[in-house]
Design a protein around this motif. Structure first.
Motif, mmCIF file in Angstrom:
data_model
loop_
_atom_site.group_PDB
_atom_site.id
_atom_site.type_symbol
_atom_site.label_atom_id
_atom_site.label_comp_id
_atom_site.label_asym_id
_atom_site.label_seq_id
_atom_site.Cartn_x
_atom_site.Cartn_y
_atom_site.Cartn_z
ATOM 1 N N PHE A 129 39.469 -14.986 0.928
ATOM 2 C CA PHE A 129 39.171 -16.035 1.910
ATOM 3 C C PHE A 129 38.845 -15.389 3.243
ATOM 4 O O PHE A 129 39.603 -14.544 3.734
ATOM 5 C CB PHE A 129 40.395 -16.951 2.049
ATOM 6 C CG PHE A 129 40.415 -17.779 3.308
ATOM 7 C CD1 PHE A 129 39.763 -18.997 3.364
ATOM 8 C CD2 PHE A 129 41.104 -17.348 4.445
ATOM 9 C CE1 PHE A 129 39.791 -19.773 4.521
ATOM 10 C CE2 PHE A 129 41.141 -18.108 5.601
ATOM 11 C CZ PHE A 129 40.477 -19.323 5.637
ATOM 12 N N SER A 130 37.706 -15.738 3.814
ATOM 13 C CA SER A 130 37.335 -15.290 5.160
ATOM 14 C C SER A 130 37.207 -16.512 6.044
ATOM 15 O O SER A 130 36.356 -17.386 5.804
ATOM 16 C CB SER A 130 36.013 -14.511 5.130
ATOM 17 O OG SER A 130 35.519 -14.330 6.456
ATOM 18 N N TYR A 131 38.022 -16.578 7.070
ATOM 19 C CA TYR A 131 38.057 -17.723 7.978
ATOM 20 C C TYR A 131 36.681 -18.001 8.589
ATOM 21 O O TYR A 131 36.140 -19.100 8.487
ATOM 22 C CB TYR A 131 39.103 -17.418 9.055
ATOM 23 C CG TYR A 131 39.375 -18.514 10.059
ATOM 24 C CD1 TYR A 131 40.203 -19.573 9.744
ATOM 25 C CD2 TYR A 131 38.839 -18.462 11.348
ATOM 26 C CE1 TYR A 131 40.489 -20.571 10.662
ATOM 27 C CE2 TYR A 131 39.115 -19.447 12.277
ATOM 28 C CZ TYR A 131 39.943 -20.503 11.929
ATOM 29 O OH TYR A 131 40.210 -21.480 12.850
ATOM 30 N N TRP A 132 36.096 -16.990 9.200
ATOM 31 C CA TRP A 132 34.844 -17.217 9.926
ATOM 32 C C TRP A 132 33.638 -17.305 9.013
ATOM 33 O O TRP A 132 32.644 -17.953 9.353
ATOM 34 C CB TRP A 132 34.640 -16.128 10.979
ATOM 35 C CG TRP A 132 35.486 -16.285 12.188
ATOM 36 C CD1 TRP A 132 36.366 -15.377 12.688
ATOM 37 C CD2 TRP A 132 35.535 -17.405 13.073
ATOM 38 N NE1 TRP A 132 36.963 -15.862 13.822
ATOM 39 C CE2 TRP A 132 36.470 -17.111 14.085
ATOM 40 C CE3 TRP A 132 34.897 -18.645 13.115
ATOM 41 C CZ2 TRP A 132 36.774 -17.991 15.113
ATOM 42 C CZ3 TRP A 132 35.197 -19.533 14.135
ATOM 43 C CH2 TRP A 132 36.124 -19.202 15.122
ATOM 44 N N ARG A 133 33.667 -16.669 7.866
ATOM 45 C CA ARG A 133 32.532 -16.753 6.959
ATOM 46 C C ARG A 133 32.326 -18.186 6.487
ATOM 47 O O ARG A 133 31.187 -18.623 6.256
ATOM 48 C CB ARG A 133 32.736 -15.829 5.757
ATOM 49 C CG ARG A 133 31.461 -15.568 4.948
ATOM 50 C CD ARG A 133 31.725 -14.521 3.875
ATOM 51 N NE ARG A 133 30.486 -14.034 3.296
ATOM 52 C CZ ARG A 133 29.865 -14.594 2.272
ATOM 53 N NH1 ARG A 133 30.377 -15.665 1.700
ATOM 54 N NH2 ARG A 133 28.735 -14.081 1.804
ATOM 55 N N LEU A 134 33.406 -18.924 6.343
ATOM 56 C CA LEU A 134 33.332 -20.313 5.900
ATOM 57 C C LEU A 134 33.055 -21.287 7.041
ATOM 58 O O LEU A 134 32.277 -22.220 6.905
ATOM 59 C CB LEU A 134 34.630 -20.700 5.194
ATOM 60 C CG LEU A 134 34.892 -19.979 3.864
ATOM 61 C CD1 LEU A 134 36.335 -20.148 3.453
ATOM 62 C CD2 LEU A 134 33.954 -20.522 2.792
ATOM 63 N N ILE A 135 33.687 -21.053 8.175
ATOM 64 C CA ILE A 135 33.537 -21.984 9.295
ATOM 65 C C ILE A 135 32.213 -21.779 10.010
ATOM 66 O O ILE A 135 31.547 -22.742 10.428
ATOM 67 C CB ILE A 135 34.716 -21.822 10.280
ATOM 68 C CG1 ILE A 135 36.010 -22.302 9.622
ATOM 69 C CG2 ILE A 135 34.462 -22.592 11.583
ATOM 70 C CD1 ILE A 135 37.246 -22.085 10.466
ATOM 71 N N GLY A 136 31.773 -20.540 10.144
ATOM 72 C CA GLY A 136 30.540 -20.259 10.874
ATOM 73 C C GLY A 136 30.787 -20.194 12.368
ATOM 74 O O GLY A 136 31.905 -20.401 12.850
#
Length: 275
Positions: free
Chosen positions: A91-98
């Motif tokens: 899980f990558s926080y920023w990869r998903l949120i943008g």
């Protein structure tokens, strides 16, 4: 530790460099990132649930920033709510949120920049990364990347978690990454009520362990440059279903420059001098 003074030019090019490195990791690295979010399908078993209040009165911070934060949290939470993390996935926080932007509905919120309160688009999303990090400490998932808060900006107010039990975030180089090194699938669920940000980890099997997260050696040092630095170490106890202690694990240690005067007479802290 002491406050670091960097020029605006240094900060600008530093961000560009570290963001570029992150993009390389996302798109050319060997990690398999989680991205599947099944519609309305929840895994059957709850692993851990936690909630944090949406509104807090903070010293010298306008409440409109708190209300704007709720808007930002609602947008970001929807992007990762229901995410399934299969064995071997990260899980990558920023990869998903943008990258939070006005065109996506994000508004100005509170941002902590080198220990000072300022404003910026998407401000307040650290509450979400803090929540996910805290919940993950109560699960079998492995935290592979987390950044501590370098500054302790506000005095404790009704704190019910150990100091330093959160995860700061800044797009995209200060990321929160969690790997599923188990043999089972987990799911991250998020929602907002009228008063709280709510999260839970769910799993395809019943939990077989429970966790107690706590701190050791919480102390404050008076540094030679005149300021104070707060320290502690975070551990967790792991229990089986019969509540027998299996492990007592070291998690991390924290060091944060205090942006307010400590209560020197408070018996809760040990004050040491490095000067």
């Amino acid at each position: 530790m002491r406050p670091i003074k960097r020029s605006q030019l240094r900060i600008y090019f530093g961000k560009k460099y570290y963001r570029f490195k992150r993009y390389l990791d996302w798109y050319f690295g060997e990690k398999k990132f989680a991205k599947h979010r099944p519609n309305h399908d929840l895994l059957p078993y709850q692993v851990f649930e936690h909630r944090t209040p949406l509104l807090r009165k903070l010293r010298d911070v306008d409440m409109w920033l708190q209300h704007n934060k709720i808007t930002n949290l609602a947008i970001a939470s929807k992007k990762i709510n229901g995410l399934v993390i299969k064995p071997g996935e990260t899980f990558s926080y920023w990869r998903l949120i943008g990258n939070p932007a006005k065109r996506d509905g994000y508004v100005d919120g509170m941002i902590l920049h080198y220990g000072k309160v300022t404003t910026g688009i998407g401000g307040g999303l650290c509450q979400l990364s803090n929540l996910i990090y805290w919940m993950t400490l109560h699960s079998p998932l492995t935290i592979t990347e987390r950044y501590r808060h370098s500054y302790d900006v506000f005095p404790d107010s009704n704190r019910n978690q150990p100091f330093g039990s959160g995860a700061t975030c800044s797009y995209n180089y200060l990321d929160l990454q969690i790997k599923n090194e188990t043999n089972h699938t987990y799911q991250l669920c998020l929602s907002l009520t009228d008063t709280h940000l709510v999260g839970e980890w769910r799993a395809e099997i019943p939990r077989i362990k429970t966790y107690e997260v706590y701190e050791k050696e919480h102390w404050i040092t008076h540094e030679f440059w005149g300021g104070y630095v707060r320290h502690n170490k975070i551990y967790r106890k792991v229990y089986n279903t019969e509540k027998l202690l299996l492990e007592d694990e070291f998690i991390t240690e924290n060091h944060a420059i205090m942006m307010y005067e400590p209560l020197l007479g408070d018996a809760a802290y040990s004050i040491n001098s490095n000067g």
